[in-house]
Design a protein around this motif. Structure first.
Motif, PDB file in Angstrom:
ATOM      1  N   ALA A 105       0.850  -1.195   0.000  1.00 11.00           N
ATOM      2  CA  ALA A 105       0.000   0.000   0.000  1.00 11.00           C
ATOM      3  C   ALA A 105       0.879   1.236   0.000  1.00 11.00           C
ATOM      4  N   ASP A 106       0.242   2.402  -0.180  1.00  8.90           N
ATOM      5  CA  ASP A 106       0.972   3.666  -0.115  1.00  8.90           C
ATOM      6  C   ASP A 106       0.346   4.651   0.855  1.00  8.90           C
ATOM      7  N   ALA A 107      -0.555   4.167   1.687  1.00  7.05           N
ATOM      8  CA  ALA A 107      -1.076   4.943   2.808  1.00  7.05           C
ATOM      9  C   ALA A 107      -1.475   3.975   3.905  1.00  7.05           C
ATOM     10  N   LEU A 108      -1.087   4.299   5.128  1.00  7.15           N
ATOM     11  CA  LEU A 108      -1.441   3.496   6.301  1.00  7.15           C
ATOM     12  C   LEU A 108      -2.283   4.358   7.227  1.00  7.15           C
ATOM     13  N   VAL A 109      -3.467   3.886   7.577  1.00 15.31           N
ATOM     14  CA  VAL A 109      -4.324   4.579   8.526  1.00 15.31           C
ATOM     15  C   VAL A 109      -4.309   3.799   9.836  1.00 15.31           C
ATOM     16  N   LEU A 110      -3.997   4.497  10.911  1.00 18.90           N
ATOM     17  CA  LEU A 110      -3.921   3.886  12.239  1.00 18.90           C
ATOM     18  C   LEU A 110      -5.050   4.425  13.101  1.00 18.90           C
ATOM     19  N   ASP A 111      -5.896   3.530  13.572  1.00 15.43           N
ATOM     20  CA  ASP A 111      -7.023   3.880  14.427  1.00 15.43           C
ATOM     21  C   ASP A 111      -6.693   3.445  15.845  1.00 15.43           C
ATOM     22  N   GLU A 166     -10.599   7.731   3.773  1.00 12.71           N
ATOM     23  CA  GLU A 166     -10.595   6.603   4.700  1.00 12.71           C
ATOM     24  C   GLU A 166     -10.699   7.091   6.137  1.00 12.71           C
ATOM     25  N   MET A 167      -9.966   8.137   6.476  1.00 14.27           N
ATOM     26  CA  MET A 167     -10.064   8.694   7.822  1.00 14.27           C
ATOM     27  C   MET A 167     -11.456   9.252   8.078  1.00 14.27           C
ATOM     28  N   ALA A 168     -12.034   9.907   7.071  1.00 16.34           N
ATOM     29  CA  ALA A 168     -13.379  10.454   7.220  1.00 16.34           C
ATOM     30  C   ALA A 168     -14.397   9.335   7.436  1.00 16.34           C
ATOM     31  N   SER A 169     -14.208   8.197   6.759  1.00 20.90           N
ATOM     32  CA  SER A 169     -15.130   7.078   6.921  1.00 20.90           C
ATOM     33  C   SER A 169     -15.091   6.505   8.329  1.00 20.90           C
ATOM     34  N   LEU A 170     -13.987   6.760   9.029  1.00 24.69           N
ATOM     35  CA  LEU A 170     -13.834   6.296  10.403  1.00 24.69           C
ATOM     36  C   LEU A 170     -14.251   7.362  11.417  1.00 24.69           C
ATOM     37  N   GLY A 171     -14.725   8.500  10.922  1.00 24.37           N
ATOM     38  CA  GLY A 171     -15.274   9.510  11.813  1.00 24.37           C
ATOM     39  C   GLY A 171     -14.491  10.797  11.932  1.00 24.37           C
TER      40      GLY A 171
END
Length: 269
Positions: A105-111, A166-171
């Motif tokens: 991937a070329d972006a990692l989202v950490l929740d 993706e971040m927006a989809s998580l709130g």
């Protein structure tokens, strides 16, 4: 939205060779330099990777890369394996950060809110570059963060917008997000064929540039900023550094075979 012209003071616990990222009051981040921690690291077998090379996919000694990553984790106050990495392929793919996984991937989202059964929670995510744009993102509360690799192909392919989405989809509200752009090659130095500049400008007009010697160029960071603005990201800190001009940084354009610097974003937990 605002575009700030500076980055924050050095993050707590970080060495002075690390460049702090402006990510608002609830998240931390930094960009590494080639010399960060060099005096405490073992010398690599190949001098092309002298300093803090954090990339395992180049021809550096794996033991040297491991020592560099361990130094970085300690410098930013994390434990072993607390930074998630990815296998970057110049794509628009966004993945979730998970301990023990390095997705293609070329972006990692950490929740930071996500529970990982049987695992200590991750604290950070990293991106590796040697001229491409390292982009760090953080939600207003610092619980959602992302590390993005925005090279020419990824920027034109939409990886920036997909990471924000993706971040927006998580709130996360884009208006409350902070974005920090790290060291990358600037438009004055990134020479490309005229046809490539024209094709890129047709997709992202903001990236069209002219080099300091008058030839066609690309300003990938300018394209990233324009895309962040269109996504409604509220706070954007542009880069202050060109990897090609500044020998504190690894630069593939300047050196060919070389190491990689990192952008690291840390959650509030």
């Amino acid at each position: 939205m605002s575009t700030t012209g500076r980055h924050d003071e050095a993050p707590e616990g970080a060495a002075v060779e690390l460049l702090a990222a402006a990510l608002g009051p609830r998240a931390r981040g930094c960009f590494t330099t080639r010399g960060a921690g060099a005096s405490r690291l073992p010398a690599p077998a190949d001098e092309r990777y002298t300093g803090l090379n954090l990339a395992a996919h180049v021809d550096d000694d794996p033991a040297h890369v491991a020592a560099c990553r361990a130094w970085l984790e300690e410098a930013v106050g994390l434990g072993d394996g607390d930074i998630a990495w990815m296998n970057q392929v110049h794509s628009d793919v966004v993945a979730r950060a998970e301990r023990g996984s390095a997705p293609r991937a070329d972006a990692l989202v950490l929740d930071a809110r996500a529970e990982q059964a049987g695992f200590r929670p991750l604290r950070g995510a990293g991106v590796l570059v040697a001229d491409c744009v390292p982009l760090l993102l953080a939600s207003a509360d610092g619980l959602l963060v992302a590390a993005v690799h925005a090279g020419r192909r990824g920027m034109l392919g939409g990886v920036v917008a997909r990471a924000v989405e993706e971040m927006a989809s998580l709130g996360a509200d884009p208006a409350g997000m902070s974005a920090a752009i790290g060291p990358s090659i600037c438009g004055r130095c990134y020479e490309v064929p005229e046809s490539m500049r024209d094709e890129a400008a047709a997709i992202e007009p903001a990236c069209a540039a002219t080099t300091s010697w008058g030839t066609p160029g690309l300003d990938v960071a300018a394209g990233v900023i324009a895309q962040l603005q269109r996504c409604g990201v509220g706070r954007i800190a542009p880069s202050q550094w060109c990897t090609f001009e500044d020998e504190r940084f690894f630069s593939y354009r300047r050196e060919g075979a070389t190491g990689r610097l990192a952008g690291i974003v840390l959650t509030t937990i």
